[in-house]
Design a protein around this motif. Structure first.
Motif, short mmCIF file in Angstrom:
data_model
loop_
_atom_site.label_atom_id
_atom_site.label_comp_id
_atom_site.label_asym_id
_atom_site.label_seq_id
_atom_site.Cartn_x
_atom_site.Cartn_y
_atom_site.Cartn_z
N LEU A 5 -79.64 18.13 50.97
CA LEU A 5 -78.57 18.26 49.97
C LEU A 5 -78.88 19.52 49.16
O LEU A 5 -79.92 19.59 48.50
N LYS A 13 -76.40 16.05 43.13
CA LYS A 13 -77.28 15.79 44.28
C LYS A 13 -78.00 14.46 44.13
O LYS A 13 -78.13 13.70 45.07
N GLN A 16 -75.43 11.51 44.55
CA GLN A 16 -75.00 11.38 45.95
C GLN A 16 -76.18 11.04 46.86
O GLN A 16 -76.03 10.31 47.84
N GLY A 17 -77.35 11.54 46.52
CA GLY A 17 -78.54 11.27 47.33
C GLY A 17 -78.88 9.79 47.34
O GLY A 17 -79.16 9.20 48.38
N ASP A 84 -83.67 16.33 48.71
CA ASP A 84 -82.88 16.71 47.53
C ASP A 84 -83.76 17.59 46.65
O ASP A 84 -84.81 17.15 46.20
#
Ligand code: AMP
Length: 217
Positions: A5, A13, A16-17, A84
């Motif tokens: 990401l 990030k 969403q990670g 990430d």
């Protein structure tokens, strides 16, 4: 699957990670979290990293590369991994390529999350995160049910020391200078690179991330 990401600070990030890794049962390798844990634990790495982090500077490549190498070799095999916050420089990307080669793995996808500097600055100012599970909230845009407390863990949320207006601008400059060129690096490689707008609702972004990775339903 091994997925990176990429994107500027505050683009989502972390949020969403966590969602992607939970949905897919993947591991997350988050260099910012590893460094913050080292600082909290008072390790040698933590002592070395702390000054760079609070100034919004990147921690020197050799320290990061060594830290990720250790983490990678300790990961259980056979599970997907989401990276990430790493790699963040050309030197890290090259070293990462060699580490993966030694493990017989490749990067399957790179997701680049994007948003304007105005959106990023506003998000970072209100960002609060859970030190236990990594969940990320925003005091204005995505508040927890109870102010200052994680919905999942009940832990007290923290405001990162480097999430100040003074540091944010510098972190964005560092991102544009050191990390953004990695998009071209991966576009020139075998990995497929996908651009996703990060300034929409969390669920919408998540749907698009899954979709571009071919994991949507
Ligand atoms: P993050 O949580 O990803 O925003 O990272 C917080 C801070 O940790 C950054 O501003 C850097 O000081 C440091 N950091 C995290 N990941 C890296 C990396 N891959 N390379 C260098 N510094 C990093």
């Amino acid at each position: 699957m091994y997925v990176i990401l990429l994107g500027p600070p505050g683009v989502g990030k972390g949020t969403q990670g966590v969602l992607l890794a939970d949905a897919m049962g993947w591991q997350r390798v988050v260099t910012g979290d590893l460094l913050r844990a080292a600082v909290d634990a008072g390790t040698d790495l933590g002592h070395e990293a702390q000054g760079y982090m609070s100034a919004g500077e990147l921690v020197p490549d050799p320290l990061i590369i060594e830290m990720v190498k250790e983490k990678l070799t300790a990961l259980p095999p056979g599970r997907g991994v989401l990276f990430d916050g790493f790699p963040r420089t050309e030197a890290q990307a090259s070293a990462f390529g060699l580490m993966l080669q030694a493990l017989g793995r490749t990067i399957d996808g790179v997701v680049v999350l994007e948003a304007s500097d105005e959106v990023l600055t506003a998000r970072i100012a209100g960002r609060r995160s859970c030190p236990s599970c990594g969940a990320v909230y925003n005091t204005v845009l995505a508040p927890p049910k109870q102010e200052g407390v994680c919905d999942n863990e009940g832990s007290q949320l923290v405001h990162r020391a480097d999430d100040t207006a003074a540091t944010v601008e510098h972190r964005l400059t560092v991102y544009r200078r050191e990390t953004e060129p990695l998009i071209a690096h991966y576009e020139a490689s075998e990995a497929s690179v996908h651009h996703v707008q990060g300034d929409k609702r969390v669920e919408e972004v998540q749907g698009e991330v899954l979709e571009v990775l071919g994991l949507g339903t």
